[in-house]
Write an enzyme that holds these catalytic residues in place. Sequence first.
Site, PDB file in Angstrom:
ATOM      1  N   CYS A   2      86.387 -14.351  46.326  1.00  0.00           N
ATOM      2  CA  CYS A   2      85.301 -13.378  46.364  1.00  0.00           C
ATOM      3  C   CYS A   2      84.237 -13.962  47.262  1.00  0.00           C
ATOM      4  CB  CYS A   2      84.752 -13.112  44.963  1.00  0.00           C
ATOM      5  SG  CYS A   2      83.394 -11.915  44.946  1.00  0.00           S
ATOM      6  N   GLU A 104      86.183  -6.903  49.294  1.00  0.00           N
ATOM      7  CA  GLU A 104      87.374  -7.699  49.572  1.00  0.00           C
ATOM      8  C   GLU A 104      88.007  -7.170  50.839  1.00  0.00           C
ATOM      9  OE1 GLU A 104      88.874 -10.529  49.858  1.00  0.00           O
ATOM     10  OE2 GLU A 104      88.566 -10.741  47.694  1.00  0.00           O
TER      11      GLU A 104
END
Length: 236
Positions: A2, A104
């Site tokens: 992340c 993402e």
Amino acid sequence: MCGRFLLTAPPEAVQRLFGFLELPNLEPRYNIAPSQAVAAMVRDAQAQRRFLWMRWGLVPNWSKEDRQGAPLINARAETVAEKPSFRDAFAGRRCVVFADGFYEWRQGGNRQPYWVRLSDASPFAFAAIWEPVKATGEGEPAGDPQGGCALITTEANTKMAAVHHRMPVILTPDQVGPWLDPASPRAALEALLKPLPDDAVTLTPVSKRVNAVREDDAGLLREEKLPEAPSQLDLF
């Protein structure tokens, strides 16, 4: 992995959902990056939930200041309890970091960014660990953060796996208490470090402007129209 997230919810909504004492000044942020200040919560010695600012990036407590290298922004759920860089923080310095979405990038050549959020669009808490180190990252809205943190990642659920094989651990409000409780046994903590179900998250392709840290506005969330795959007739 992340590497970017956002927090745009009003502070009253975050406080109401997670029950910390303070009411911080949370300005909408659409592109939070490593080294910047993040909104976090810990449990204090009186078992009260306390809001505090942290820098996104953890330096292990045993690191020498002149040899610390780059701060660590993620810790893997599978090894966080054992890896020397993280095990002390996992045992005694667990926290949550607030967000209402993260980005993402699709693996492979295209690198298309996706905005990932809960299906009900509510704010949520990343499972995280922290070290009490002095920080001077960029983009700090409330002075020096009181520590450095790393978000914990786990294997992706099926929906996320179409984009990336990892995702951050997102805790439900009911799970936050056990995560912060110093008396929680290791097995109970590790049981929390699981991916959300597929139907709990929504993925939206968004502008590649999010690649640049300096870009931080609501336009980043505008859905990007992806090119259609060619039909069999188009191939001949």
